[in-house]
Structure formats: structure tokens, C-alpha cells
Design a protein around this motif. Structure first.
Motif, short mmCIF file in Angstrom:
data_model
loop_
_atom_site.label_atom_id
_atom_site.label_comp_id
_atom_site.label_asym_id
_atom_site.label_seq_id
_atom_site.Cartn_x
_atom_site.Cartn_y
_atom_site.Cartn_z
N ASN A 175 0.85 -1.19 0.00
CA ASN A 175 0.00 0.00 0.00
C ASN A 175 0.89 1.24 0.00
OD1 ASN A 175 -2.09 1.81 0.27
ND2 ASN A 175 -2.48 1.34 2.42
N VAL A 176 0.94 1.93 -1.15
CA VAL A 176 1.82 3.09 -1.30
C VAL A 176 0.98 4.29 -1.76
CG1 VAL A 176 3.94 3.98 -2.36
CG2 VAL A 176 3.68 1.52 -1.98
N PRO A 177 0.31 4.95 -0.81
CA PRO A 177 -0.49 6.12 -1.20
C PRO A 177 0.38 7.32 -1.53
CG PRO A 177 -0.57 5.80 1.17
CD PRO A 177 0.23 4.65 0.61
N ILE A 178 -0.21 8.25 -2.30
CA ILE A 178 0.46 9.51 -2.62
C ILE A 178 -0.16 10.59 -1.75
CG2 ILE A 178 1.06 11.15 -4.43
CD1 ILE A 178 0.27 8.93 -6.45
N ARG A 179 0.69 11.26 -0.95
CA ARG A 179 0.20 12.34 -0.09
C ARG A 179 -0.13 13.57 -0.94
NH1 ARG A 179 -0.91 8.98 3.48
NH2 ARG A 179 0.63 8.32 5.00
N PRO A 180 -0.93 14.50 -0.40
CA PRO A 180 -1.27 15.73 -1.16
C PRO A 180 -0.04 16.50 -1.63
CG PRO A 180 -2.71 15.51 0.74
CD PRO A 180 -1.66 14.42 0.87
N ASN A 181 1.07 16.41 -0.88
CA ASN A 181 2.28 17.14 -1.30
C ASN A 181 3.09 16.36 -2.33
OD1 ASN A 181 3.47 15.10 0.12
ND2 ASN A 181 4.44 16.40 1.67
N GLY A 182 2.57 15.21 -2.78
CA GLY A 182 3.25 14.44 -3.82
C GLY A 182 4.15 13.34 -3.31
N GLU A 183 4.34 13.26 -1.99
CA GLU A 183 5.20 12.21 -1.44
C GLU A 183 4.54 10.84 -1.54
OE1 GLU A 183 6.21 12.92 2.60
OE2 GLU A 183 7.68 14.48 2.14
N LEU A 184 5.38 9.85 -1.86
CA LEU A 184 4.94 8.46 -1.73
C LEU A 184 5.22 8.01 -0.31
CD1 LEU A 184 6.47 6.70 -4.89
CD2 LEU A 184 4.12 7.48 -4.58
N THR A 185 4.30 7.29 0.29
CA THR A 185 4.56 6.72 1.61
C THR A 185 4.16 5.25 1.59
OG1 THR A 185 2.36 7.36 2.36
CG2 THR A 185 4.15 8.88 2.84
N VAL A 186 4.69 4.50 2.53
CA VAL A 186 4.29 3.11 2.69
C VAL A 186 3.39 3.02 3.92
CG1 VAL A 186 5.08 0.75 3.07
CG2 VAL A 186 6.41 2.29 1.63
N ASP A 187 2.13 2.65 3.68
CA ASP A 187 1.16 2.56 4.78
C ASP A 187 0.85 1.09 5.09
OD1 ASP A 187 0.97 5.22 5.26
OD2 ASP A 187 -1.12 5.43 4.62
N ASP A 188 0.05 0.88 6.11
CA ASP A 188 -0.38 -0.48 6.45
C ASP A 188 -1.01 -1.15 5.22
OD1 ASP A 188 0.40 -0.06 9.05
OD2 ASP A 188 -1.61 0.41 9.77
N GLY A 189 -0.65 -2.40 4.98
CA GLY A 189 -1.24 -3.14 3.88
C GLY A 189 -2.73 -3.36 4.11
N VAL A 190 -3.48 -3.51 3.01
CA VAL A 190 -4.93 -3.68 3.13
C VAL A 190 -5.36 -5.10 2.75
CG1 VAL A 190 -5.40 -1.24 2.74
CG2 VAL A 190 -5.39 -2.81 0.79
N SER A 191 -4.40 -5.97 2.40
CA SER A 191 -4.78 -7.32 1.99
C SER A 191 -5.21 -8.15 3.21
CB SER A 191 -3.63 -8.01 1.26
OG SER A 191 -2.48 -8.06 2.07
N GLU A 192 -6.22 -8.97 2.99
CA GLU A 192 -6.79 -9.80 4.06
C GLU A 192 -6.09 -11.17 4.07
OE1 GLU A 192 -9.24 -8.91 6.10
OE2 GLU A 192 -9.66 -6.96 5.20
N PRO A 193 -6.18 -11.91 5.18
CA PRO A 193 -5.62 -13.27 5.20
C PRO A 193 -6.23 -14.11 4.07
CG PRO A 193 -6.24 -12.60 7.42
CD PRO A 193 -6.77 -11.53 6.49
N GLY A 194 -5.39 -14.78 3.31
CA GLY A 194 -5.88 -15.59 2.19
C GLY A 194 -6.14 -14.79 0.92
N GLY A 195 -5.88 -13.50 0.96
CA GLY A 195 -6.05 -12.68 -0.24
C GLY A 195 -5.11 -13.15 -1.35
N TYR A 196 -5.52 -12.95 -2.59
CA TYR A 196 -4.69 -13.45 -3.70
C TYR A 196 -4.76 -12.54 -4.91
CZ TYR A 196 -9.13 -15.22 -5.55
OH TYR A 196 -10.41 -15.32 -6.00
#
Ligand SMILES: [Zn+2]
Length: 204
Positions: A146-167
Motif C-alpha cells: 500500500n503506497v499512497p500519494i500524499r497531497p504534497n506528492g510524497e509516496l509513503t508506505v502505509d499499512d497493507g490492506v490485503s486480508e488473510p488468504g487474499g490473492y
């Protein structure tokens, strides 16, 4: 579809496989929030390899998204389709943030992280099996990251959103060598601070 291999890839380690055109590889995030870094090469000519730039430029030209979603076609540096995302439970995958390395860890997290294991080392070890090295280490996909783009243009690494067993399912559009690093990073939330195993299922 017939399952032709079913493998568990332990936490922190690399994996590679050659897919024949038409085969599908399913990557399963068994426990959730596990980033899976991947590189792709033409199995018959590894100078043709995945290109994030060509892939995103083509998506932009179609009015598409910044992330890789179901239907995304991953292109080579010769702008040819390598694999297509045919199914996905996560929603989106990053191809901008690159792979973690010992060097970038020291810049981001401090010199004491210099000797922690990193995706770049996994990739170099696996590339060596195919006669490749540093110059072959090109742009990659970060599945389940999960790499969202902040309003100032920065890339950040946030908590992943995939669930157990996701594929995510990838259909090979050519004979393609796939290299995977089951990311060992523990300094940011890309693996929930706890790297975990994944499962790779290949069907024909
Ligand atoms: Zn990593």
C-alpha cells in the motif's frame, strides 16, 4: 485449469519459476499484509524484462490508474504484454516504490539497519541462478503493498490492506521467468512489521 505446482514460500526468502504462456500463477497472502516483490523476464531472452514505466505510460494513455488492478497488463521494455492480472482480492498493487535494499534502509531508517536482509539481496541471489546480476535488477511490482500519494506528492508506505488468504492471479502472455522476493522488511509497515509466508499456485 489443472494445478501443476503448489508451493509455500517461507517468510523473507526468494522464489522463481518459469511460466509457459497461458499458465496462471496465483500469489496468496496467507496471513495478510505481506508485500511480495516481483520481477519478470522473457524466458527466452532476458534482455526483455518488465518495465514499470512502459506499463504505467500505457495505463495513463488509456485513462487508467496509478496502481495495478484487475485487468492491468504488465508490459516489457519492448512494450509487449508479459502478464495480465486476471483476478485480485486486494484491489490495487504498487509498481512505483521499488524494492527495499540495505542501502535504502540506511538512508530511511538509520545505519544500524545496514545488515538487515532486504529484497535486493533476495533478487540478486535468485538472479544468479539464471546468469544475471546487478544490471538485470530493474523496476519491480510490489504486490499487496500500500503506497499512497500524499497531497504534497510524497509516496509513503502505509499499512497493507490485503486480508488473510487474499490473492492475485497473473496470466502469462509469453513464456515468462518470474522472480519473487517475499519481502523481509521490518522497518516500515509493508509487512505489518512481521514478514510471513506466501503460497504460489500455478495452473495450466
Ligand atoms: Zn522488501
Amino acid at each position: 485449469m489443472t494445478v501443476i505446482s503448489d508451493s509455500i514460500v517461507a517468510a523473507r526468502v526468494p522464489f522463481s519459476v518459469t511460466l509457459q504462456a497461458g499458465q496462471t500463477m496465483r500469489i496468496v497472502d496467507l496471513e495478510s499484509q505481506q508485500a511480495v516483490d516481483a520481477l519478470f523476464y522473457n524466458a527466452h531472452d532476458t534482455t526483455e524484462r518488465y518495465s514499470a514505466q512502459d506499463t504505467l505510460a500505457a495505463q495513463a494513455a488509456r485513462g487508467g490508474k496509478f496502481y495495478l488492478e484487475t485487468g492491468a497488463v504488465l508490459l516489457s521494455n519492448e512494450a509487449r504484454p508479459m502478464v495480465t492480472i486476471t483476478a485480485d482480492t486486494c484491489g490495487f498493487h504498487d509498481t512505483n516504490a521499488g524494492a527495499c535494499s540495505c542501502e535504502s534502509n540506511t538512508v530511511r531508517f538509520g545505519h544500524e539497519t545496514r545488515f538487515m536482509h532486504a529484497c535486493r539481496e533476495n533478487f540478486l541471489a535468485e538472479l544468479g541462478k539464471y546468469g544475471m546480476g546487478k544490471r538485470d535488477l530493474v523496476s519491480n511490482v510490489n504486490f499487496f503493498m500500500n503506497v499512497p500519494i500524499r497531497p504534497n506528492g510524497e509516496l509513503t508506505v502505509d499499512d497493507g490492506v490485503s486480508e488473510p488468504g487474499g490473492y492475485v492471479d497473473l496470466r502469462a502472455e509469453m513464456d515468462v521467468l518470474v522472480l519473487i522476493s517475499n519481502c523481509p522488511q521490518v522497518n516500515n509497515p509493508c509487512n505489518g512489521f512481521k514478514p510471513t509466508p506466501i503460497r504460489i499456485i500455478i495452473s495450466d
